[in-house]
Design a protein around this motif. Structure first.
Motif, PDB file in Angstrom:
ATOM      1  N   PRO A 170      20.468  19.738  27.236  1.00  0.00           N
ATOM      2  CA  PRO A 170      21.274  19.195  25.960  1.00  0.00           C
ATOM      3  C   PRO A 170      21.338  18.446  25.463  1.00  0.00           C
ATOM      4  O   PRO A 170      21.109  18.117  23.927  1.00  0.00           O
ATOM      5  CB  PRO A 170      23.020  19.031  26.639  1.00  0.00           C
ATOM      6  N   SER A 171      20.955  17.394  26.135  1.00  0.00           N
ATOM      7  CA  SER A 171      20.034  16.148  24.770  1.00  0.00           C
ATOM      8  C   SER A 171      18.619  16.250  24.058  1.00  0.00           C
ATOM      9  O   SER A 171      19.112  15.771  23.126  1.00  0.00           O
ATOM     10  CB  SER A 171      20.537  14.845  26.019  1.00  0.00           C
ATOM     11  N   VAL A 173      18.172  19.097  23.236  1.00  0.00           N
ATOM     12  CA  VAL A 173      17.634  19.193  22.043  1.00  0.00           C
ATOM     13  C   VAL A 173      18.374  19.180  20.958  1.00  0.00           C
ATOM     14  O   VAL A 173      17.484  19.660  19.478  1.00  0.00           O
ATOM     15  CB  VAL A 173      18.713  21.232  22.792  1.00  0.00           C
ATOM     16  N   ILE A 174      19.531  18.653  21.037  1.00  0.00           N
ATOM     17  CA  ILE A 174      19.968  17.886  20.064  1.00  0.00           C
ATOM     18  C   ILE A 174      19.372  17.301  19.413  1.00  0.00           C
ATOM     19  O   ILE A 174      19.119  17.205  18.382  1.00  0.00           O
ATOM     20  CB  ILE A 174      21.297  17.385  20.426  1.00  0.00           C
ATOM     21  N   LEU A 175      18.587  15.795  20.439  1.00  0.00           N
ATOM     22  CA  LEU A 175      18.106  14.640  19.801  1.00  0.00           C
ATOM     23  C   LEU A 175      16.786  15.990  19.202  1.00  0.00           C
ATOM     24  O   LEU A 175      16.454  14.935  17.691  1.00  0.00           O
ATOM     25  CB  LEU A 175      17.514  14.062  20.446  1.00  0.00           C
ATOM     26  N   VAL A 177      16.680  18.344  17.264  1.00  0.00           N
ATOM     27  CA  VAL A 177      17.368  18.962  16.105  1.00  0.00           C
ATOM     28  C   VAL A 177      17.007  17.858  15.145  1.00  0.00           C
ATOM     29  O   VAL A 177      16.960  18.215  13.679  1.00  0.00           O
ATOM     30  CB  VAL A 177      18.163  19.887  16.387  1.00  0.00           C
ATOM     31  N   ALA A 178      18.045  16.313  15.648  1.00  0.00           N
ATOM     32  CA  ALA A 178      18.143  16.420  14.744  1.00  0.00           C
ATOM     33  C   ALA A 178      16.862  14.936  14.042  1.00  0.00           C
ATOM     34  O   ALA A 178      16.447  15.042  13.063  1.00  0.00           O
ATOM     35  CB  ALA A 178      19.324  14.228  15.119  1.00  0.00           C
ATOM     36  N   THR A 253      15.113  29.386  25.108  1.00  0.00           N
ATOM     37  CA  THR A 253      14.924  27.787  25.052  1.00  0.00           C
ATOM     38  C   THR A 253      13.462  27.032  24.670  1.00  0.00           C
ATOM     39  O   THR A 253      13.646  25.738  23.538  1.00  0.00           O
ATOM     40  CB  THR A 253      15.987  27.387  25.771  1.00  0.00           C
TER      41      THR A 253
END
Length: 449
Positions: A170-171, A173-175, A177-178, A253
């Motif tokens: 999850p880290s 993917v989130i980073l 996207v940011a 993914t």
């Protein structure tokens, strides 16, 4: 002999498989393979390879692992005659081979995190990469990264790998996207998007023979195929899990993160990357590092974005490296009455020694990488799909459909796709790869000698 472990949850397996796939293959290999193989033309071939070859081949590895509940070598031995164990051994050796230089790149990432904090690479990114990518410092950084990998794998499936990947994936993917949102705000980012997303038909036609082996090899690399990873991970899975949906989740993914990586890296490479020429040396193993480092040195808050970016790359590298090490540890754990921590350390030492040439000179790292991409991976995948499609045949469909009621038609289509499309595609890829590796002028195999 110790009792065999299992995943605590189905989500744990999916995230671990995604974590293996979403690694340096996406954030390091994908950008530089795209940059040096026709840009968007490479992306088209890569996406086709993922859909037509990668996904069916992944399900083949899932079937082998869950059917036997064993490591790759024993999985082939249980379902086929003795000689088929060679196919499993090749997959294990391939994973071991790749991890030997993968750890070296992991060491680079650690040094770039430090370089982002203190701004060491801002003044001369090319010089900084030359300093950290080879020599005694690179050997030491490789050892530090490998020690972290060994520590996680030594803790086991549930307490080590599963818990780590539940945080890491999850880290990532989130980073990512940011970072993609931030890059979109940079002046001139459109040039990078065009290079990445606008294929040139003439390039695709003229260079197909050169691009295809790398595109298919990239699909194998990023989906962790041909390295015994998915066989090993699926051997810890229950028969009620829907392997089709699990495999689809991993492929989707992984592909999205690869596209995200391109949307982040190429605008940096082609615009704020200080005019870096990504078709020459910086387009090789150092592309991600040299040009992105130059970019972070030219924007406000560059140190912060550098730490975040290389932090993401580190997490991705770690998630893949632990899966590669688990392949060999799994085999040893299944066959020898030795505690997992001791096995992990012993195998880690062997990996360190094999990785020293790649750490000492990047020419050797490129040599190791070319052999993996153009020979080991396609040959390993070929043997796997031949075995699943033609040796165990309908038994493989039965295993695939366990926990996937209502997918009978899919199972039949999948089997014939494996038998014809995948086998044919991998044979072509292997032939083209061997040609590039051994037969053409200035063949890659002989480059370091």
């Amino acid at each position: 002999m110790a009792q065999r472990e299992t995943w605590a949850t189905r989500v744990g397996f999916i995230l671990a498989a995604i974590g293996s796939a979403v690694g340096l293959g996406n954030l390091w290999q994908f950008p530089f393979k795209t940059a040096t193989n026709g840009g968007a033309a490479f992306v088209v071939f890569y996406l086709a390879a993922v859909l037509l070859i990668g996904f069916p081949a992944m399900l083949s590895e899932f079937v082998l692992g869950r059917r036997t509940k064993r490591n790759a070598i024993d999985a082939f031995g249980r379902l086929g005659s003795g000689p088929w164990r060679i196919a499993g051994a090749l997959a294990v050796v391939t994973g071991f081979w790749i991890l030997s230089y993968y750890n070296v790149v992991g060491g680079w990432v650690l040094r770039y995190i430090v370089g982002s904090i203190n701004g060491a690479y801002f003044a001369n990114p090319g010089e900084y990469f030359a300093a950290v990518s080879a020599g005694p410092g690179a050997v030491l950084a490789q050892a530090v990264f490998l020690a972290i990998v060994v520590g996680i794998v030594a803790l086991g499936i549930e307490d080590g790998i599963e818990k780590a990947t539940k945080v890491m994936v999850p880290s990532i993917v989130i980073l990512m996207v940011a970072l993609a949102i931030w890059v979109a705000t940079l002046p001139g980012s459109g040039e990078g998007y065009a290079f990445f997303l606008s294929p040139d038909l003439s390039t695709m036609i003229e260079n197909a023979g050169t691009i295809i082996p790398f595109a298919v090899g990239q699909a194998f690399f990023t989906l962790s195929l041909g390295m015994a990873i998915m066989i090993t991970y699926s051997s810890y899975v229950g028969r009620d899990d829907n392997l089709i949906l699990d495999g689809g989740s991993v492929v989707i993914t992984n592909t999205l993160v690869g596209i995200l990586a391109g949307l982040v890296v190429f605008p940096i490479l082609l615009t704020i990357g200080a005019g870096a020429d990504i078709t020459t040396d910086t387009g090789g193993a150092g592309a991600l590092f040299v040009a992105t480092a130059a970019g972070f040195g030219s924007v406000p808050f560059g140190r912060l974005f550098g730490v975040v970016f290389f932090g993401v790359v580190f997490i991705a590298a770690l998630s893949s490296a632990i899966s590669l090490l688990e392949v060999t540890v799994s085999y040893a754990n299944d066959n020898y009455d030795v505690p997992r921590p001791m096995l992990s350390i012993a195998i880690g030492i062997a990996l360190f020694l094999l990785g020293v040439p790649s750490a000492w000179d990047t020419a050797w790292l490129t040599w190791f990488d070319n052999i993996a991409y153009q020979a080991l991976l396609p040959l390993s995948v070929l043997l796997t799909v031949l075995f699943v499609g033609w040796v165990i045949g309908r038994e493989s469909v039965e295993e695939l459909l366990s926990g996937a009621e209502g997918y009978a038609t899919f199972g039949t289509v999948w089997l014939w796709t494996i038998r014809l499309v995948v086998v044919g595609g991998v044979l072509l890829t292997l032939a083209l790869g061997i040609n590039e590796l051994f037969l053409v002028e200035d063949a890659a195999f002989f480059a370091p000698f």
